[in-house]
Write a protein that holds these residues in place. Structure first.
Motif, PDB file in Angstrom:
ATOM      1  N   GLY A   1       7.641  -5.839  -1.010  1.00 36.44           N
ATOM      2  CA  GLY A   1       6.451  -6.356  -1.699  1.00 36.44           C
ATOM      3  C   GLY A   1       5.154  -6.044  -0.972  1.00 36.44           C
ATOM      4  O   GLY A   1       5.146  -5.511   0.136  1.00 36.44           O
ATOM      5  N   CYS A   2       4.027  -6.378  -1.645  1.00 34.63           N
ATOM      6  CA  CYS A   2       2.725  -6.065  -1.052  1.00 34.63           C
ATOM      7  C   CYS A   2       1.651  -6.994  -1.623  1.00 34.63           C
ATOM      8  O   CYS A   2       1.648  -7.284  -2.817  1.00 34.63           O
ATOM      9  CB  CYS A   2       2.375  -4.606  -1.355  1.00 34.63           C
ATOM     10  N   ASP A   3       0.744  -7.447  -0.746  1.00 35.91           N
ATOM     11  CA  ASP A   3      -0.343  -8.333  -1.181  1.00 35.91           C
ATOM     12  C   ASP A   3      -1.670  -7.597  -1.304  1.00 35.91           C
ATOM     13  O   ASP A   3      -2.713  -8.220  -1.454  1.00 35.91           O
ATOM     14  CB  ASP A   3      -0.521  -9.482  -0.167  1.00 35.91           C
ATOM     15  N   TYR A   4      -1.644  -6.278  -1.202  1.00 41.48           N
ATOM     16  CA  TYR A   4      -2.915  -5.557  -1.086  1.00 41.48           C
ATOM     17  C   TYR A   4      -3.595  -5.201  -2.424  1.00 41.48           C
ATOM     18  O   TYR A   4      -4.787  -5.085  -2.478  1.00 41.48           O
ATOM     19  CB  TYR A   4      -2.706  -4.275  -0.256  1.00 41.48           C
ATOM     20  N   PHE A   5      -2.834  -4.961  -3.440  1.00 41.71           N
ATOM     21  CA  PHE A   5      -3.392  -4.617  -4.755  1.00 41.71           C
ATOM     22  C   PHE A   5      -4.449  -3.503  -4.719  1.00 41.71           C
ATOM     23  O   PHE A   5      -5.577  -3.683  -5.171  1.00 41.71           O
ATOM     24  CB  PHE A   5      -3.960  -5.871  -5.445  1.00 41.71           C
ATOM     25  N   CYS A   6      -4.078  -2.366  -4.174  1.00 41.80           N
ATOM     26  CA  CYS A   6      -4.959  -1.196  -4.270  1.00 41.80           C
ATOM     27  C   CYS A   6      -5.125  -0.865  -5.749  1.00 41.80           C
ATOM     28  O   CYS A   6      -4.209  -1.089  -6.539  1.00 41.80           O
ATOM     29  CB  CYS A   6      -4.342  -0.006  -3.532  1.00 41.80           C
ATOM     30  N   SER A   7      -6.291  -0.307  -6.103  1.00 38.85           N
ATOM     31  CA  SER A   7      -6.613  -0.231  -7.535  1.00 38.85           C
ATOM     32  C   SER A   7      -5.796   0.806  -8.305  1.00 38.85           C
ATOM     33  O   SER A   7      -5.822   0.839  -9.520  1.00 38.85           O
ATOM     34  CB  SER A   7      -8.112   0.040  -7.721  1.00 38.85           C
ATOM     35  N   PHE A   8      -5.036   1.662  -7.588  1.00 36.74           N
ATOM     36  CA  PHE A   8      -4.255   2.695  -8.287  1.00 36.74           C
ATOM     37  C   PHE A   8      -2.764   2.355  -8.333  1.00 36.74           C
ATOM     38  O   PHE A   8      -1.964   3.124  -8.855  1.00 36.74           O
ATOM     39  CB  PHE A   8      -4.418   4.050  -7.567  1.00 36.74           C
ATOM     40  N   CYS A   9      -2.378   1.202  -7.774  1.00 34.83           N
ATOM     41  CA  CYS A   9      -0.964   0.995  -7.455  1.00 34.83           C
ATOM     42  C   CYS A   9      -0.333  -0.123  -8.288  1.00 34.83           C
ATOM     43  O   CYS A   9      -0.906  -1.197  -8.433  1.00 34.83           O
ATOM     44  CB  CYS A   9      -0.850   0.662  -5.970  1.00 34.83           C
ATOM     45  N   THR A  10       0.867   0.142  -8.806  1.00 41.58           N
ATOM     46  CA  THR A  10       1.567  -0.886  -9.590  1.00 41.58           C
ATOM     47  C   THR A  10       2.702  -1.534  -8.784  1.00 41.58           C
ATOM     48  O   THR A  10       3.393  -2.400  -9.293  1.00 41.58           O
ATOM     49  CB  THR A  10       2.204  -0.268 -10.856  1.00 41.58           C
ATOM     50  N   ILE A  11       2.859  -1.103  -7.543  1.00 38.95           N
ATOM     51  CA  ILE A  11       4.001  -1.603  -6.760  1.00 38.95           C
ATOM     52  C   ILE A  11       3.983  -3.130  -6.607  1.00 38.95           C
ATOM     53  O   ILE A  11       5.012  -3.782  -6.772  1.00 38.95           O
ATOM     54  CB  ILE A  11       4.085  -0.881  -5.390  1.00 38.95           C
ATOM     55  N   PRO A  12       2.816  -3.752  -6.313  1.00 36.14           N
ATOM     56  CA  PRO A  12       2.832  -5.220  -6.186  1.00 36.14           C
ATOM     57  C   PRO A  12       3.321  -5.903  -7.474  1.00 36.14           C
ATOM     58  O   PRO A  12       3.962  -6.951  -7.404  1.00 36.14           O
ATOM     59  CB  PRO A  12       1.376  -5.573  -5.887  1.00 36.14           C
ATOM     60  N   LEU A  13       3.043  -5.303  -8.629  1.00 33.46           N
ATOM     61  CA  LEU A  13       3.511  -5.892  -9.891  1.00 33.46           C
ATOM     62  C   LEU A  13       5.026  -5.751 -10.040  1.00 33.46           C
ATOM     63  O   LEU A  13       5.690  -6.603 -10.621  1.00 33.46           O
ATOM     64  CB  LEU A  13       2.840  -5.203 -11.091  1.00 33.46           C
TER      65      LEU A  13
ATOM     66  N   GLY B   1       9.588  -0.173   4.382  1.00 37.49           N
ATOM     67  CA  GLY B   1       9.116  -1.325   3.619  1.00 37.49           C
ATOM     68  C   GLY B   1       8.043  -0.846   2.663  1.00 37.49           C
ATOM     69  O   GLY B   1       7.693   0.338   2.651  1.00 37.49           O
ATOM     70  N   VAL B   2       7.520  -1.748   1.853  1.00 40.26           N
ATOM     71  CA  VAL B   2       6.419  -1.363   0.958  1.00 40.26           C
ATOM     72  C   VAL B   2       5.129  -1.344   1.765  1.00 40.26           C
ATOM     73  O   VAL B   2       4.332  -0.413   1.688  1.00 40.26           O
ATOM     74  CB  VAL B   2       6.298  -2.354  -0.216  1.00 40.26           C
ATOM     75  N   ASN B   3       4.930  -2.377   2.568  1.00 40.30           N
ATOM     76  CA  ASN B   3       3.762  -2.465   3.441  1.00 40.30           C
ATOM     77  C   ASN B   3       4.265  -3.003   4.775  1.00 40.30           C
ATOM     78  O   ASN B   3       4.091  -4.170   5.114  1.00 40.30           O
ATOM     79  CB  ASN B   3       2.709  -3.391   2.811  1.00 40.30           C
TER      80      ASN B   3
ATOM     81  N   ILE C   1       2.772   3.387   7.524  1.00 42.19           N
ATOM     82  CA  ILE C   1       2.155   2.102   7.919  1.00 42.19           C
ATOM     83  C   ILE C   1       0.639   2.154   7.679  1.00 42.19           C
ATOM     84  O   ILE C   1      -0.019   3.154   8.007  1.00 42.19           O
ATOM     85  CB  ILE C   1       2.513   1.740   9.388  1.00 42.19           C
ATOM     86  N   GLU C   2       0.110   1.102   7.091  1.00 41.08           N
ATOM     87  CA  GLU C   2      -1.318   1.065   6.747  1.00 41.08           C
ATOM     88  C   GLU C   2      -2.176   1.105   8.021  1.00 41.08           C
ATOM     89  O   GLU C   2      -1.865   0.407   8.998  1.00 41.08           O
ATOM     90  CB  GLU C   2      -1.635  -0.238   5.988  1.00 41.08           C
ATOM     91  N   PRO C   3      -3.273   1.883   8.023  1.00 44.08           N
ATOM     92  CA  PRO C   3      -4.071   2.041   9.247  1.00 44.08           C
ATOM     93  C   PRO C   3      -4.656   0.736   9.773  1.00 44.08           C
ATOM     94  O   PRO C   3      -4.764   0.543  10.991  1.00 44.08           O
ATOM     95  CB  PRO C   3      -5.189   2.998   8.829  1.00 44.08           C
TER      96      PRO C   3
ATOM     97  N   ARG D   1      -9.945   0.090  -3.299  1.00 42.90           N
ATOM     98  CA  ARG D   1      -9.686  -1.225  -2.700  1.00 42.90           C
ATOM     99  C   ARG D   1      -8.807  -1.131  -1.451  1.00 42.90           C
ATOM    100  O   ARG D   1      -7.908  -1.946  -1.234  1.00 42.90           O
ATOM    101  CB  ARG D   1      -8.979  -2.155  -3.696  1.00 42.90           C
ATOM    102  N   ARG D   2      -9.068  -0.094  -0.660  1.00 43.25           N
ATOM    103  CA  ARG D   2      -8.341   0.039   0.600  1.00 43.25           C
ATOM    104  C   ARG D   2      -9.019  -0.862   1.634  1.00 43.25           C
ATOM    105  O   ARG D   2     -10.216  -1.141   1.525  1.00 43.25           O
ATOM    106  CB  ARG D   2      -8.346   1.501   1.063  1.00 43.25           C
ATOM    107  N   ARG D   3      -8.259  -1.291   2.641  1.00 45.93           N
ATOM    108  CA  ARG D   3      -8.801  -2.302   3.561  1.00 45.93           C
ATOM    109  C   ARG D   3      -9.312  -1.719   4.873  1.00 45.93           C
ATOM    110  O   ARG D   3      -9.212  -2.349   5.919  1.00 45.93           O
ATOM    111  CB  ARG D   3      -7.727  -3.342   3.841  1.00 45.93           C
TER     112      ARG D   3
HETATM  113  S1  SF4 Z   1      -0.737   1.540  -2.148  1.00 47.69           S
HETATM  114 FE1  SF4 Z   1       0.547   0.529  -0.644  1.00 47.69          FE
HETATM  115  S2  SF4 Z   1      -0.832  -0.996   0.304  1.00 47.69           S
HETATM  116 FE2  SF4 Z   1      -1.784  -0.394  -1.634  1.00 47.69          FE
HETATM  117  S3  SF4 Z   1      -1.034  -1.895  -3.160  1.00 47.69           S
HETATM  118 FE3  SF4 Z   1       0.345  -0.107  -3.254  1.00 47.69          FE
HETATM  119  S4  SF4 Z   1       2.016  -0.660  -1.884  1.00 47.69           S
HETATM  120 FE4  SF4 Z   1       0.315  -2.036  -1.379  1.00 47.69          FE
END
Ligand code: SF4
Length: 438
Positions: free
Chosen positions: A153-165, A197-199, A232-234, A271-273
């Motif tokens: 799972g992931c709590d980041y919700f990048c604007s292009f990504c459906t993985i958290p859903l 992992g996802v994140n 791994i996220e930077p 929406r990258r961190r």
């Molecule tokens: S791109 Fe990676 S960090 Fe961003 S929402 Fe998707 S899984 Fe999470």
């Protein structure tokens, strides 16, 4: 359904899916379902889907059709990310018996047992948002390498990504459970474990342990395996983790860090961190502490708003940084993402052109990484397959090398001398005899 039957598996998507399919297969094996090849007639077909794959729906339909053709009486179970996001679409595919989302995919046997075909397709996909359950999984393909899921799972919700859903909130196993699985995997003779992992950098346990604690615990556990950290996220790859890897004998000097864009404007829209400067600092820190490390980078081209000028910023940054290879993704519109509603769409031809530019750069970077190590001695984990009379393997810093095939070397770690880069982009190596070693 009685035991003593066979099951076949098809996996779409990422390493996590492969790890999870392996786990489902082991579960069913424990219930008496012998694993067979997907091209064989099986009693049960399990299809693990991905929502990121292009044309997920079409692919899923084709695979279901293939399974039905191989055995018209077989039970067809569709699980995974696409099953979580579009259960109705999958249930409408002729030939599907069971659809299981993220929470239920590890209960295939239970649902098979209670299935009544006269009641139509069985669909289980609970609301993933609330899920806090973590299912440990690891893949066992050949004996050389295994992918171990330590986070989901992931709590980041990048604007292009459906993985958290599709996969829900970030959650992890305990360090003790990871250590147990590492022992289990090593007992199979596997020499390298890739933490997946996802994140993964967001690894957090109920006991308050973080990813750096996991690295520390694995480093202290004397075992047969060596480890790699998958993407791994930077912003989460902090100096402490880099330092631990630099001091470790079991963690390989290899990082894979998504950049996605070198433009702060684009990073904001995605929406990258982090911003480009933080990324630059991370790479510099790795180079300072582990000069010979391999550094892989993910980049997306053609994101909405990526003008020539913004793309140039990505290109300039990648030229500047001492990285070893790129994974280039061409942006494509995905339902249920905020990016879909953004202005500034980039023409598809421009996206493809930019992809090509970066792929060329990747080849150049990889070549430089390989050539910089010609003439050095390296430890190589040899794989299992004979390719044109040769045996291939990877150095600790992820350089692909080959030596003439010798069955004795399969799945073993050997010291070699890197001789030269051949025209296929592989390093020809020579095995070192004990007296030649430094
Ligand atoms: S791109 Fe990676 S960090 Fe961003 S929402 Fe998707 S899984 Fe999470």
């Amino acid at each position: 359904m009685r035991a003593g039957k066979t099951a076949a598996y098809y996996t779409l998507g990422c390493k996590l899916n492969f790890a999870e399919t392996s786990t489902i297969a082991r579960q069913l094996e424990g219930e008496g379902f012998a694993r067979v090849d997907f091209e064989d007639a099986a009693d049960v077909y399990v299809i693990n889907t991905c929502s990121v794959t292009e044309q997920a729906d079409k692919k899923c339909r084709n695979i279901v059709r293939r399974a039905r053709k191989l055995n018209p009486d077989a039970y067809v179970v569709v699980v995974g990310c696409y099953a979580q996001l579009k259960p109705k679409a999958i249930a409408s595919i002729p030939g599907v018996d069971i659809v299981l989302g993220a929470n239920d995919k590890f209960k295939v046997q239970e649902y098979l047992k209670n299935l009544d075909r006269s009641e139509g397709v069985l669909v289980k996909n609970e609301h993933i948002k609330e899920t806090r359950t973590f299912h440990p999984s690891w893949s066992a393909g050949d004996r050389t390498r295994s992918f171990l899921k330590v986070q989901d799972g992931c709590d980041y919700f990048c604007s292009f990504c459906t993985i958290p859903l599709a996969r829900g909130r970030s959650r992890s196993g305990s360090i003790d459970s990871v250590l147990e699985q590492v022992e289990e995997i090593s007992a199979q003779g596997v020499k390298e474990i890739v933490l997946t992992g996802v994140n993964i950098g967001d690894f957090k346990t109920e006991e308050g342990h973080e990813f750096r604690d996991l690295v520390q615990a694995l480093d202290e556990q004397a075992g047969a395996a060596r480890f790699r950290i998958s993407s791994i996220e930077p912003d989460l790859l902090n100096e402490e983790i880099i330092k631990k890897v630099s001091e470790s004998k079991v963690f390989m000097p290899h990082f894979h860090i998504p950049l996605q864009s070198g433009s702060d404007v684009l990073l904001e829209r995605m929406r990258r961190r982090y911003r480009a400067e933080l990324y630059r600092e991370r790479i510099q820190k790795i180079r300072e502490l582990i000069p010979h490390a391999c550094i892989g980078v993910d980049v997306i081209v053609g994101f909405p708003g990526e003008t020539e000028e913004e793309f140039q910023k990505t290109l300039d940054l990648l030229h500047e940084l001492e990285i070893s290879y790129l994974h280039v993704f061409t942006y494509s519109e995905r339902p249920n993402t905020t990016a879909l509603r953004m202005d500034g769409a980039v023409p598809v031809a421009t996206r493809q052109k930019r992809n090509k530019v970066l792929r060329m750069l990747s080849l150049k970077k990889q070549r430089a990484h390989y050539e910089a190590h010609v003439g050095t001695q390296q430890n190589v984990l040899f794989e299992t397959e004979e390719i044109d009379g040769m045996l291939q393997g990877f150095t600790e810093n992820y350089i692909r090398v080959q030596v003439p095939f010798d069955a004795e070397l399969v799945n073993s770690i050997q010291e070699v001398h890197l001789e030269r880069l051949n025209s296929d982009g592989i390093i020809e190596a020579a095995l070192l005899l004990a007296q030649d070693r430094n």
